[in-house]
Design a protein around this motif. Structure first.
Motif, PDB file in Angstrom:
ATOM      1  N   HIS A  33       0.865  -1.177   0.000  1.00 37.69           N
ATOM      2  CA  HIS A  33       0.000   0.000   0.000  1.00 37.69           C
ATOM      3  C   HIS A  33       0.903   1.229   0.000  1.00 37.69           C
ATOM      4  CE1 HIS A  33      -3.230   2.739   0.999  1.00 37.69           C
ATOM      5  NE2 HIS A  33      -2.485   3.202   1.986  1.00 37.69           N
ATOM      6  N   VAL A  34       0.592   2.227  -0.822  1.00 40.94           N
ATOM      7  CA  VAL A  34       1.485   3.365  -1.023  1.00 40.94           C
ATOM      8  C   VAL A  34       0.781   4.668  -0.696  1.00 40.94           C
ATOM      9  CG1 VAL A  34       2.734   4.645  -2.794  1.00 40.94           C
ATOM     10  CG2 VAL A  34       2.822   2.182  -2.790  1.00 40.94           C
ATOM     11  N   GLU A  35       1.513   5.569  -0.001  1.00 41.32           N
ATOM     12  CA  GLU A  35       1.043   6.928   0.237  1.00 41.32           C
ATOM     13  C   GLU A  35       2.144   7.877  -0.223  1.00 41.32           C
ATOM     14  OE1 GLU A  35      -0.383   9.858   3.855  1.00 41.32           O
ATOM     15  OE2 GLU A  35       0.003   7.755   4.273  1.00 41.32           O
ATOM     16  N   VAL A  36       1.781   8.877  -1.019  1.00 38.14           N
ATOM     17  CA  VAL A  36       2.748   9.829  -1.552  1.00 38.14           C
ATOM     18  C   VAL A  36       2.639  11.135  -0.770  1.00 38.14           C
ATOM     19  CG1 VAL A  36       3.488  11.080  -3.626  1.00 38.14           C
ATOM     20  CG2 VAL A  36       2.564   8.774  -3.827  1.00 38.14           C
ATOM     21  N   ASN A  37       3.802  11.725  -0.451  1.00 38.77           N
ATOM     22  CA  ASN A  37       3.903  12.988   0.297  1.00 38.77           C
ATOM     23  C   ASN A  37       3.216  12.918   1.660  1.00 38.77           C
ATOM     24  OD1 ASN A  37       5.484  14.355  -1.584  1.00 38.77           O
ATOM     25  ND2 ASN A  37       3.704  14.962  -2.766  1.00 38.77           N
ATOM     26  N   HIS A  38       3.597  11.948   2.448  1.00 44.33           N
ATOM     27  CA  HIS A  38       3.075  11.786   3.808  1.00 44.33           C
ATOM     28  C   HIS A  38       3.635  12.914   4.687  1.00 44.33           C
ATOM     29  CE1 HIS A  38       1.653   9.695   7.380  1.00 44.33           C
ATOM     30  NE2 HIS A  38       2.841   9.932   7.924  1.00 44.33           N
ATOM     31  N   PRO A  39       2.774  13.717   5.344  1.00 42.49           N
ATOM     32  CA  PRO A  39       3.270  14.864   6.104  1.00 42.49           C
ATOM     33  C   PRO A  39       3.895  14.464   7.447  1.00 42.49           C
ATOM     34  CG  PRO A  39       0.897  14.723   6.293  1.00 42.49           C
ATOM     35  CD  PRO A  39       1.318  13.644   5.332  1.00 42.49           C
ATOM     36  N   THR A  40       4.998  15.116   7.794  1.00 42.43           N
ATOM     37  CA  THR A  40       5.620  15.004   9.112  1.00 42.43           C
ATOM     38  C   THR A  40       6.037  16.412   9.534  1.00 42.43           C
ATOM     39  OG1 THR A  40       7.888  14.707   8.337  1.00 42.43           O
ATOM     40  CG2 THR A  40       6.569  12.712   8.604  1.00 42.43           C
ATOM     41  N   ARG A  41       6.475  16.556  10.759  1.00 45.07           N
ATOM     42  CA  ARG A  41       6.881  17.883  11.221  1.00 45.07           C
ATOM     43  C   ARG A  41       8.215  18.317  10.623  1.00 45.07           C
ATOM     44  NH1 ARG A  41       7.308  15.955  17.250  1.00 45.07           N
ATOM     45  NH2 ARG A  41       8.838  14.321  16.947  1.00 45.07           N
ATOM     46  N   TYR A  42       8.971  17.399  10.040  1.00 46.93           N
ATOM     47  CA  TYR A  42      10.239  17.722   9.395  1.00 46.93           C
ATOM     48  C   TYR A  42      10.101  17.860   7.887  1.00 46.93           C
ATOM     49  CZ  TYR A  42      12.094  16.343  13.900  1.00 46.93           C
ATOM     50  OH  TYR A  42      12.347  16.236  15.234  1.00 46.93           O
ATOM     51  N   GLY A  43       8.888  17.852   7.385  1.00 50.04           N
ATOM     52  CA  GLY A  43       8.647  17.919   5.951  1.00 50.04           C
ATOM     53  C   GLY A  43       8.041  16.609   5.474  1.00 50.04           C
ATOM     54  N   PRO A  44       7.526  16.593   4.247  1.00 49.35           N
ATOM     55  CA  PRO A  44       6.860  15.380   3.757  1.00 49.35           C
ATOM     56  C   PRO A  44       7.839  14.250   3.437  1.00 49.35           C
ATOM     57  CG  PRO A  44       6.957  17.017   2.026  1.00 49.35           C
ATOM     58  CD  PRO A  44       7.493  17.681   3.268  1.00 49.35           C
ATOM     59  N   ILE A  45       7.387  13.036   3.691  1.00 46.26           N
ATOM     60  CA  ILE A  45       8.098  11.848   3.231  1.00 46.26           C
ATOM     61  C   ILE A  45       7.561  11.566   1.841  1.00 46.26           C
ATOM     62  CG2 ILE A  45       8.526   9.404   3.607  1.00 46.26           C
ATOM     63  CD1 ILE A  45       8.019   9.898   6.580  1.00 46.26           C
ATOM     64  N   HIS A  46       8.438  11.438   0.869  1.00 48.32           N
ATOM     65  CA  HIS A  46       7.995  11.302  -0.513  1.00 48.32           C
ATOM     66  C   HIS A  46       7.075  10.106  -0.714  1.00 48.32           C
ATOM     67  CE1 HIS A  46      11.626  13.840  -1.998  1.00 48.32           C
ATOM     68  NE2 HIS A  46      10.652  14.580  -1.533  1.00 48.32           N
ATOM     69  N   VAL A  47       7.485   8.925  -0.260  1.00 48.76           N
ATOM     70  CA  VAL A  47       6.664   7.721  -0.432  1.00 48.76           C
ATOM     71  C   VAL A  47       6.719   6.903   0.859  1.00 48.76           C
ATOM     72  CG1 VAL A  47       6.328   5.595  -1.746  1.00 48.76           C
ATOM     73  CG2 VAL A  47       7.191   7.629  -2.899  1.00 48.76           C
ATOM     74  N   VAL A  48       5.554   6.500   1.344  1.00 47.87           N
ATOM     75  CA  VAL A  48       5.473   5.560   2.460  1.00 47.87           C
ATOM     76  C   VAL A  48       4.788   4.305   1.923  1.00 47.87           C
ATOM     77  CG1 VAL A  48       4.525   5.103   4.739  1.00 47.87           C
ATOM     78  CG2 VAL A  48       5.351   7.380   4.197  1.00 47.87           C
ATOM     79  N   ALA A  49       5.483   3.180   2.016  1.00 48.32           N
ATOM     80  CA  ALA A  49       4.952   1.900   1.526  1.00 48.32           C
ATOM     81  C   ALA A  49       4.753   0.978   2.723  1.00 48.32           C
ATOM     82  CB  ALA A  49       5.911   1.272   0.528  1.00 48.32           C
ATOM     83  N   ILE A  50       3.547   0.417   2.838  1.00 44.81           N
ATOM     84  CA  ILE A  50       3.204  -0.436   3.980  1.00 44.81           C
ATOM     85  C   ILE A  50       2.641  -1.749   3.451  1.00 44.81           C
ATOM     86  CG2 ILE A  50       1.769  -0.650   6.036  1.00 44.81           C
ATOM     87  CD1 ILE A  50       1.633   2.437   6.058  1.00 44.81           C
ATOM     88  N   GLY A  51       3.094  -2.856   4.040  1.00 44.31           N
ATOM     89  CA  GLY A  51       2.561  -4.159   3.682  1.00 44.31           C
ATOM     90  C   GLY A  51       3.551  -5.258   3.967  1.00 44.31           C
ATOM     91  N   ASN A  52       3.061  -6.481   4.024  1.00 46.15           N
ATOM     92  CA  ASN A  52       3.883  -7.660   4.274  1.00 46.15           C
ATOM     93  C   ASN A  52       4.683  -7.540   5.568  1.00 46.15           C
ATOM     94  OD1 ASN A  52       2.977  -8.679   1.821  1.00 46.15           O
ATOM     95  ND2 ASN A  52       4.742  -7.895   0.709  1.00 46.15           N
ATOM     96  N   GLY A  53       4.097  -6.908   6.585  1.00 47.42           N
ATOM     97  CA  GLY A  53       4.761  -6.773   7.876  1.00 47.42           C
ATOM     98  C   GLY A  53       5.886  -5.766   7.904  1.00 47.42           C
ATOM     99  N   GLN A  54       5.926  -4.851   6.948  1.00 39.30           N
ATOM    100  CA  GLN A  54       6.990  -3.851   6.923  1.00 39.30           C
ATOM    101  C   GLN A  54       6.428  -2.476   6.587  1.00 39.30           C
ATOM    102  OE1 GLN A  54       9.819  -4.942   3.957  1.00 39.30           O
ATOM    103  NE2 GLN A  54       8.287  -5.423   2.436  1.00 39.30           N
ATOM    104  N   ARG A  55       7.154  -1.464   7.003  1.00 39.12           N
ATOM    105  CA  ARG A  55       6.815  -0.074   6.690  1.00 39.12           C
ATOM    106  C   ARG A  55       8.092   0.586   6.188  1.00 39.12           C
ATOM    107  NH1 ARG A  55       3.658   3.764  10.755  1.00 39.12           N
ATOM    108  NH2 ARG A  55       2.019   2.405  10.023  1.00 39.12           N
ATOM    109  N   ILE A  56       8.028   1.195   5.006  1.00 38.66           N
ATOM    110  CA  ILE A  56       9.204   1.754   4.365  1.00 38.66           C
ATOM    111  C   ILE A  56       8.965   3.234   4.067  1.00 38.66           C
ATOM    112  CG2 ILE A  56      10.741   1.573   2.373  1.00 38.66           C
ATOM    113  CD1 ILE A  56       9.689  -1.321   2.062  1.00 38.66           C
ATOM    114  N   ALA A  57       9.933   4.085   4.458  1.00 38.31           N
ATOM    115  CA  ALA A  57       9.888   5.514   4.145  1.00 38.31           C
ATOM    116  C   ALA A  57      10.929   5.765   3.053  1.00 38.31           C
ATOM    117  CB  ALA A  57      10.204   6.341   5.372  1.00 38.31           C
TER     118      ALA A  57
END
Length: 117
Positions: A33-57
């Protein structure tokens, strides 16, 4: 989700976000599952990928120059915020990774992936 539904989503990501969309679509086609430009207090994370027991920034760097230290430090900090694995995606042939930055990546646990256009 079946490949029939994923392929049009992949095309929409590429058309809308350019290099970020190309990297996001690769993770989408891998079944995450993919989310583009996930907001954080340090600026957006370009891509957040979640699935198969892992989370990748994923931070995408596409400028045709050497990768600066602060890009690596920033993705490590953002990934720690959302408790995920940091990945630096070098898009195209332009970005270069110097020895000092490569050592910093290994010290901070940042994986480096090359994505050809």
């Amino acid at each position: 989700m079946s490949l029939v539904k994923i392929k049009p989503l992949s095309r929409k990501l590429i058309d809308k976000f350019g290099p970020l969309g190309v990297v996001a679509s690769r993770y989408l086609l891998a079944g995450l599952h993919v989310e583009v430009n996930h907001p954080t207090r340090y600026g957006p994370i370009h891509v957040v990928a979640i699935g198969n027991g892992q989370r990748i920034a994923v931070e995408v760097f596409s400028e045709p120059r050497d990768v600066p230290r602060d890009v690596v430090e920033r993705i490590a900090l953002k990934a720690k915020l959302i408790k995920s694995k940091p990945v630096l995606a070098l898009y195209g042939d332009g970005p270069k990774l110097g020895e000092e930055v490569r050592k910093l990546c290994s010290d901070l646990g940042v994986k480096v992936k090359r994505v050809r256009a």
